[in-house]
Design a protein around this motif. Structure first.
Motif, short mmCIF file in Angstrom:
data_model
loop_
_atom_site.label_atom_id
_atom_site.label_comp_id
_atom_site.label_asym_id
_atom_site.label_seq_id
_atom_site.Cartn_x
_atom_site.Cartn_y
_atom_site.Cartn_z
N MET A 418 43.18 16.67 62.97
CA MET A 418 42.46 17.85 63.45
C MET A 418 43.30 18.50 64.54
N ALA A 419 43.09 19.79 64.73
CA ALA A 419 43.73 20.48 65.84
C ALA A 419 42.69 21.31 66.58
N LEU A 420 42.84 21.35 67.90
CA LEU A 420 41.93 22.10 68.76
C LEU A 420 42.66 23.26 69.40
N LYS A 421 41.93 24.33 69.64
CA LYS A 421 42.45 25.47 70.39
C LYS A 421 41.48 25.74 71.53
N ASP A 422 41.98 25.65 72.75
CA ASP A 422 41.14 25.81 73.94
C ASP A 422 39.96 24.84 73.92
N GLY A 423 40.22 23.63 73.41
CA GLY A 423 39.20 22.59 73.40
C GLY A 423 38.21 22.65 72.27
N ALA A 424 38.28 23.68 71.43
CA ALA A 424 37.34 23.84 70.31
C ALA A 424 38.05 23.58 68.99
N PRO A 425 37.32 23.13 67.96
CA PRO A 425 37.93 22.89 66.66
C PRO A 425 38.63 24.14 66.12
N TRP A 426 39.84 23.96 65.62
CA TRP A 426 40.64 25.09 65.16
C TRP A 426 41.21 24.86 63.76
N LEU A 427 41.64 23.62 63.47
CA LEU A 427 42.26 23.36 62.17
C LEU A 427 41.96 21.93 61.74
#
Length: 531
Positions: A418-427
């Motif tokens: 998984m990847a997060l952007k600004d702490g939120a799920p992104w990918l």
């Protein structure tokens, strides 16, 4: 980068409510059906995986292992390690006494306890809303009444005739008329259907105890293995915390060992120290750096990564900044590292992947595998359970991090991410392909972050890997000859890959536009879908 609409390819799938991406169209349909009936992402993933256990028998099955990451909309993550250990009675002394120096892919000793079914049940209890009985309906129907063999499945199947010919039960089940089925031919697995029905009503215990377990154990023991009913009954899924590291402002989450996910973070940590964005994504300079970082990363893997109870160091030391500095300093941008260092690597301190995001923002990154194509090739005849061969990665002799021991989990290549952007799920993403997966994660993430590709373009983009024994680079045919020439000039030996490298699925969560963007690998039969 933008797609060239005059070139072959397809757009990513954009959806507002929910999305799914799998490597088989029947699995994608099953997952979408569950979502539209009110099930959540975890329910849909289990339904899809159960279908794939029937329609992609060369890649996955209930006789294999499973790993998953479930992510809440606020970024909270839960990791699940559904890999089984070696039988309690196995040891290097036991193997040596029988003259066994290597665990071959078809050896009965390569069969470790299958952890997938217990993992599916654990996932459903923790995050699901539906029962096995509901979620197995499509899988049972395909096993009982038949499914058409898809093109990529058939391609793999015909290349695995020798693997399934060694077991009378497997040969009778998978080689109708003595040969691999044709594309579109209807295949049925009635005994597997009965086993799925038993699990649907009796839960995971119906697999790990009782007649199904007896069939598995007796099959292996007749071949000389030491698997017992107690080994199967003791199978459990471990809850784990994902290990995370930032890459250029995005947080990448992988599962800790015994999987190789931390090595994807090592490779990305090395690559972050180079200006990839300024390089041609398909040029020799970029691929040289990626392959050198990967060769170093896999050397680290082979030296350290195994069952965490047997590791000499904490896996977090492998992504410490000073250690990554040390590894990156080994790379010469202009020539291949002649020899991979040994002691200086010490820190100073065939698989299916699918992903689902539901209408409430719950996402799952999910991978299930029997390791090699058709696993061990050993089929338990009464239950129709094809057994994986994950234990083939063990060493039969002492002195290696991944030396076999009773109850020890082997080093695993399958890794959800998984990847997060600004702490939120992104990918939510993953890459199939055995040992390639850690390198594949780094390649996919770099394609998106460094080169601005959309998820489908990043998945489609040509791949390269290396032979783990000779370190000869292997390139897909869409990598231009000029790039191969440039790599040869840097000291690499290069050859064309004999086939497509791996497969991938990904779903990007675009919070700003309230959309989901899904992609699925054209190297497989599947597709992404949403609504």
């Amino acid at each position: 980068m933008k797609r060239d609409f005059e070139a072959p390819g397809r757009s990513p799938v954009f959806a507002r409510e929910a999305a799914v991406a799998t490597s088989h169209p029947l699995a994608t349909s099953a997952a979408l059906e569950v979502l539209q009936a009110g099930g959540n992402a975890v329910d849909a993933a289990i339904a899809a995986s159960a279908v794939q256990a029937v329609v992609e028998p060369q890649m996955t099955g209930i006789g294999g292992d499973c790993f998953a990451i479930v992510t809440e909309p606020d970024g909270r993550m839960a990791g699940f390690n559904g890999s089984g250990g070696a039988p309690a009675g196995i040891s290097t002394d036991y193997l040596a006494a029988r003259g066994i120096e290597e665990l071959t892919p078809t050896s009965p000793h390569s069969v470790t306890v299958p952890g997938a079914v217990r993992a599916w049940e654990t996932l459903l209890k923790a995050h699901g809303t539906r029962s096995f009985e509901t979620l197995f309906k499509r899988a049972i129907d395909y096993a009982e009444n038949g499914f058409p063999v898809a093109p990529r499945v058939q391609h793999d199947w015909k290349d695995s005739v020798d693997r399934v010919s060694g077991s009378a039960a497997a040969k009778a089940t998978y080689l109708p008329g003595g040969k691999a089925p044709d594309v579109g031919q209807i295949m049925k697995f009635p005994r597997l259907a009965e086993t799925l029905k038993a699990i649907a009503t009796g839960g995971a215990d119906a697999f790990y105890t009782g007649p199904i377990a007896d069939d598995i154990v007796s099959t292996l023991q007749e071949l000389g293995a030491v698997m017992t009913r107690e080994d199967l009954a003791a199978c459990h899924t471990t809850a784990v915390s994902p290990v995370m590291r930032d890459y250029r402002g995005f947080t990448i989450a992988e599962l800790p060992p015994n999987g190789q996910g931390v090595i994807a973070l090592v490779i990305l940590g090395i690559l972050e120290r180079f200006d990839l964005e300024s390089l041609d994504p398909l040029g020799p300079e970029r691929l040289h750096l990626e392959m050198e970082a990967s060769r170093i990363g896999y050397a680290v893997r082979d030296k350290f990564v195994t069952d965490p109870g047997y590791m000499d160091i904490c896996h977090t030391n492998l992504i410490a900044e000073d250690y990554l500095d040390q590894l990156a300093a080994m790379i010469d941008p202009y020539k291949k590292l002649a020899e991979l260092p040994g002691t200086s690597l010490a820190p100073q301190t065939d698989t299916v992947y699918l992903t689902v995001v539901d209408k409430n923002g719950l996402s799952i990154s999910f991978i299930n595998s029997i390791f090699n194509s058709f696993g061990s090739g050993i089929l338990a005849p009464e239950s129709g359970v094809l057994l994986h061969n994950r234990g083939a990665v063990f060493h039969a002799k002492p002195g290696h991090a991944n030396t076999i021991a009773g109850g020890k989990r082997p080093m695993h290549t399958i890794i959800p991410a998984m990847a997060l952007k600004d702490g939120a799920p992104w990918l939510s993403f993953g890459v199939m392909g055995g040992h390639y997966q850690a390198c594949g994660h780094a390649h996919l993430i770099s394609n998106i972050i460094d080169y601005g590709m959309d998820v489908q373009m990043a998945i489609d983009f040509p791949r390269m890997f290396f032979d783990l024994d000779t370190h000869v680079l292997e390139a897909e045919k869409m990598i231009p000859q000029s790039t191969l020439d440039g790599l040869i000039a840097k000291g690499h030996e290069v050859r064309r890959a004999t086939g497509a490298i791996g497969g991938s699925q990904a779903i990007m969560i675009d919070k700003a536009n309230h959309t989901l963007i899904a992609g699925s690998d054209p190297r497989k039969d599947g597709h992404a879908a949403g609504y």
